[in-house]
Design an enzyme around this catalytic site. Structure first.
Site, PDB file in Angstrom:
ATOM      1  N   HIS A 360      40.175  76.458  -0.089  1.00  0.00           N
ATOM      2  CA  HIS A 360      39.447  78.031  -0.001  1.00  0.00           C
ATOM      3  C   HIS A 360      38.509  77.420   1.296  1.00  0.00           C
ATOM      4  CE1 HIS A 360      40.719  79.636  -3.226  1.00  0.00           C
ATOM      5  NE2 HIS A 360      41.067  78.725  -3.896  1.00  0.00           N
ATOM      6  N   LYS A 551      27.669  89.877   0.351  1.00  0.00           N
ATOM      7  CA  LYS A 551      28.205  88.140  -0.319  1.00  0.00           C
ATOM      8  C   LYS A 551      27.478  86.871  -0.324  1.00  0.00           C
ATOM      9  CE  LYS A 551      30.624  89.839   3.700  1.00  0.00           C
ATOM     10  NZ  LYS A 551      32.443  88.813   3.564  1.00  0.00           N
ATOM     11  N   ARG A 552      27.707  85.904  -0.146  1.00  0.00           N
ATOM     12  CA  ARG A 552      26.541  84.679  -0.096  1.00  0.00           C
ATOM     13  C   ARG A 552      26.311  84.568   1.062  1.00  0.00           C
ATOM     14  NH1 ARG A 552      29.141  79.571   0.653  1.00  0.00           N
ATOM     15  NH2 ARG A 552      31.204  80.528   0.578  1.00  0.00           N
ATOM     16  N   LYS A 557      29.563  83.245   7.635  1.00  0.00           N
ATOM     17  CA  LYS A 557      29.353  84.743   7.513  1.00  0.00           C
ATOM     18  C   LYS A 557      28.950  86.052   8.164  1.00  0.00           C
ATOM     19  CE  LYS A 557      30.534  83.594   2.292  1.00  0.00           C
ATOM     20  NZ  LYS A 557      32.085  84.302   2.944  1.00  0.00           N
ATOM     21  N   THR A 659      38.036  88.482  -0.423  1.00  0.00           N
ATOM     22  CA  THR A 659      38.201  89.227  -0.979  1.00  0.00           C
ATOM     23  C   THR A 659      37.208  90.772  -1.420  1.00  0.00           C
ATOM     24  OG1 THR A 659      37.306  88.067  -2.909  1.00  0.00           O
ATOM     25  CG2 THR A 659      39.203  87.409  -2.534  1.00  0.00           C
ATOM     26  N   LYS A 663      38.634  94.927  -1.459  1.00  0.00           N
ATOM     27  CA  LYS A 663      37.878  95.271  -2.722  1.00  0.00           C
ATOM     28  C   LYS A 663      37.342  96.542  -1.603  1.00  0.00           C
ATOM     29  CE  LYS A 663      36.340  91.568  -5.421  1.00  0.00           C
ATOM     30  NZ  LYS A 663      35.180  90.304  -5.339  1.00  0.00           N
TER      31      LYS A 663
END
Length: 814
Positions: A360, A551-552, A557, A659, A663
């Site tokens: 991952h 998100k985290r 990110k 993901t 969504k």
């Protein structure tokens, strides 16, 4: 208002709820709280789940079905009542039953705590897979840890993240079925005595170990339609009653209590900090506890109907969700060699045939390494087995690349250095017949960048399985009005076959459908605006563009890049006197790991920027910024349907898949993204004209890294907008009461910026301007939104699970 017509099934539900209210909750109906009503309602659902669970097991057993066991440290399940009702087709009947009793189904659902057994995408993916396997009628079961406390509850104090305990089972949970008769005894610690058997063969004895006890709790997982009910088995660590009693009888009550507390710490909290030796030890023990309980249970179930291990890999598939369960390789070998007397070569062949490994991450720091000394202390026999696996690997490397010690260093499971470590990713790769990434780009980078030597040795093992999400949770349940609108024009087959959404394309420019779609989006935005007001005190305009990054919190990110754009917009208004062409509400949410200082500073920065901007009357009609605390599944279900623009802006080559991007697109948000992870495949599916792509590619970034051509200060010196944004980090405009607070961002971004913020900032600003221009034309915007929904079919976890089942697990539907 018309009276509600109570159907026979609704009446049955009313009677069952009343029975549980009296005989389980033990209260008169007039004394029930909303929480009491949730419990009575959930127990009513649980009865039906158990019937389905037992019937499903009979169906699998009669066929001696091959079973898939999905091992994961995280299962981010969220709330279960609504999801179970939708999948069982009981939501409307239940709503009527509760209404007849004077309760609102939404109010009852809101009292349920999120099952906080995960952190982010890893755990949510696992939950999606469980839903898909049950919906497809596949014998697939999750194995995890029954944490007392989830990751943590996030509170924001003066802009800073504060972690609070998340005791999600504080009031109990109706969804877990305790199975004390199937408890596992797990050895740990001790020493190895080097002995020989009667034939003078080496026969090590693992002696003087202590024991942990793992008690399983099953959470039923119902598929859509209610026919199949699988389960997620979660293990709680308890002390050994027998051992405790021996200590107690010797008069050392304090030591008995200490032993109990120490044993039960193992399942106390998700991801204890591994910053010191004690934390590392607990993390390794947790991972071993998960693996040992799971493998013992899997073997026990197999041996009920099979006298030897000849058919083990034909009846058992084990999937490792990231490196956390990598000890499965050593534990399964130990069970077969030590406890069942199999020859090493036979055991190794069976182990590899049964296990698959999903990678991952491309981040080296996320591929776990644990000290050899720690293994020697708590898992001495497993260390021996790992060393033997590695010895045989080195022999194979020598045969393939004679004399190439550099190759040996790169692939060795044991990493030498100041402190020797066990590389868990390498162990997982060696002990698996399949190694998959989770998006096309990611899988390619695993082969070419992360572990190229392993790919050269075992090319047949490597494959891609692009992630997916379950449309039952993320559209049917999270966005029921949109789900109803869709079903009204194309039918409801999409609920189990997401590709059927392609039929929506014909309606993308149809005025009535567009108006219905736009009305639902606006209603969802109004609902989120109320949540924002309740949680942050900030009033936002539902007519503005909702620009969302949830998100985290992590440097790769690039929430920081998003904040840079927000600051740019702010200065454009107050200094350049530019009028924004469309009002924008920038919405952030996410948790930072407690020990991740930079991520926590990013949260502080977002909140400080929000405080300044939201208080400035010059921009109040154009720009608002909010950070919604304590991001979790139930909050995501309110945020995602309300988003107009979905921020998926990781540094290219860093995000395995994502993901959240799926969504958001499924709910009609347009993606603002880099060519990273699954964004690439989303662009291929929805069309390049229906997504906003910016920034460098992974190949371009890798080339700049190689030749050292990325010099952040050049961007700073040559672009006035970039310079102004960067200077704000040391001007204290966003930290007047804490001077110098954000200077570290100035230094790090202009120094060794591993995440290429400034290389992408200009392109990002331009793409954001394009998005704002597009938003001005609602007809074209909603046409693109509808096309995103209609073309998202590939990204159902049903498709992903079918691919795993056919290519890796070799399991069928029953």
């Amino acid at each position: 208002m018309a009276a509600i017509v109570i159907t026979d099934i609704s009446q049955d539900l009313v009677e069952s709820i009343r029975r549980h209210a009296r005989y389980t909750v033990a209260k008169e109906l007039t004394d029930l709280t909303v929480r009491d009503m949730f419990l009575a309602a959930a127990l009513t659902v649980r009865e039906r789940l158990i019937d389905g669970l037992l019937e499903t097991e009979r169906r699998y057993a009669s066929s001696d079905a091959k079973r898939l066991y999905y091992l994961s440290m995280e299962f981010l399940m969220g709330r279960s009542l609504g999801n179970n009702l939708y999948n069982m087709g009981l939501f409307d009947a239940f709503k009527d039953a509760l209404s007849d009793m004077g309760y609102d189904v939404e109010e009852v659902r809101e009292t349920e705590s999120d099952a906080a057994l995960g952190n982010g995408g890893l755990g949510r993916l696992a939950a999606c897979f469980l839903d898909s396997m049950a919906t497809l009628g596949m014998p697939g079961f999750g194995y995890g840890i029954n944490y007392d406390y989830g990751l943590f509850k996030q509170e924001i104090e003066n802009g800073y993240q504060k972690e609070k305990p998340d005791h999600w089972r504080a009031y109990g949970t109706p969804w877990l079925i305790e199975r004390p008769d199937e408890a596992c005894i797990i050895p740990i610690g001790g020493r190895i005595e080097h002995t020989a058997d009667r034939q003078s063969n080496y026969n090590p004895m693992w002696l003087d170990w202590k024991v942990m006890i793992g008690v399983p709790y099953d959470m039923p997982i119902v598929g859509y339609g209610g026919r199949t009910v699988n389960y997620l088995r979660l293990y709680s660590a308890v002390s050994s009653a027998e051992f405790d009693m021996q200590i107690f009888n010797r008069g050392d009550y304090i030591k008995a209590v200490e032993q109990k507390i120490s044993s039960e710490t193992v399942s106390k909290v998700l991801y204890p900090a591994a910053s010191d030796d004690a934390g590392k030890e607990l993390r390794v023990i947790q991972e071993y506890f998960l693996v040992a309980c799971s493998i013992r249970d899997i073997v026990r179930r197999y041996q009920k109907t099979h006298i030897n291990f000849d058919q083990f890999a034909d009846k058992v598939a084990i999937q490792l969700n990231d490196t956390h369960p990598a000890l499965t390789v050593a534990e399964l070998m130990r069970i077969m060699v030590d406890e069942n007397d199999l020859e090493w070569e036979d055991a190794w062949e069976i182990t590899r045939a049964a296990i698959g490994y999903t990678n991952h991450t491309l981040l080296p720091e996320a591929l776990e390494r644990w000290p050899v000394a720690l293994f020697h202390k708590i898992l001495p026999r497993h260390l021996q087995i790992i060393e033997e696996i590695n010895r045989r690997l080195m022999t194979a490397v020598e045969a393939k690349w004679p004399g190439d010690n550099e190759k040996k260093k790169k692939v060795s499971i044991i990493e030498d250095g100041y402190e020797s470590n066990v590389r868990m990713g390498h162990l997982a790769i060696l002990g698996s017949h399949s190694v998959n990434g989770v998006a096309a780009l990611h899988s390619e980078l695993v082969k070419t960048t992360l572990v190229p030597e392993f790919y050269q040795m075992f090319p047949e093992r490597f494959n891609n399985k692009t992630n997916g999400v379950t449309q039952r949770r993320w559209l049917l349940k999270a966005n029921p009005k949109l789900a109803s609108l869709i079903s009204g024009v194309v039918g409801d087959a999409w609920i189990t076959d997401l590709a059927r959404l392609r039929e929506l394309e014909a309606y993308s420019q149809e005025q009535e459908f567009q108006q219905g779609f736009a009305g639902i989006k606006h209603a969802n935005k109004q609902r989120l605006a109320r949540v924002i007001k309740e949680t942050t005190g900030v009033t936002v305009n539902p007519d503005s563009m909702f620009d969302v990054q949830v998100k985290r919190i992590h440097e790769y990110k690039r929430q920081l890049l998003n904040v840079m754009h927000v600051i740019h917009l702010y200065f454009s208004i107050i200094e350049d006197e530019k009028r924004m062409i469309v009002p924008r509400t920038c919405i952030f949410a996410g948790k930072a790991a407690p020990g991740y200082w930079v991520a926590k500073q990013i949260i502080k920065l977002i909140n400080n920027v929000a405080r300044v901007i939201n208080a400035d009357k010059r921009v109040q009609d154009y720009l608002k910024v909010v950070f919604i605390p304590d991001y979790r599944v139930s909050l995501a279900e309110k945020i995602i349907p309300a988003a107009d623009l979905s921020e998926q802006i990781s540094t290219a080559g860093k995000e395995a898949s994502g993901t959240g991007n799926m969504k958001f697109a499924m709910n009609g948000a347009l993606t603002m993204g880099t060519l990273d992870g699954a964004n690439i495949e989303i662009r291929e599916e929805v069309g390049a004209e229906n997504i906003f792509i910016f920034g460098l590619t992974a190949a371009e970034i890798e080339e700049m890294r190689r030749n050292g051509s990325y010099r952040p200060r050049d961007y700073y010196d040559q672009n006035a907008d970039i310079k102004r944004v960067m200077d704000s980090f040391r001007s204290n405009i966003f930290s007047q009461s804490e001077p110098g607070l954000f200077e570290s961002f100035f230094n790090s971004v202009l120094g060794d910026d591993q995440y290429f913020h400034l290389a992408d900032l200009k392109s990002y600003i331009e793409a954001q301007q394009e998005a704002a221009q597009e938003f001005l034309d609602p007809v074209q915007w909603f046409r693109k939104s509808i096309l995103n929904v209609s073309r998202i079919g590939k990204f159902s976890s049903d498709r992903t699970v079918r691919e795993y089942a056919a290519d890796i697990w070799k399991i069928q539907s029953y």
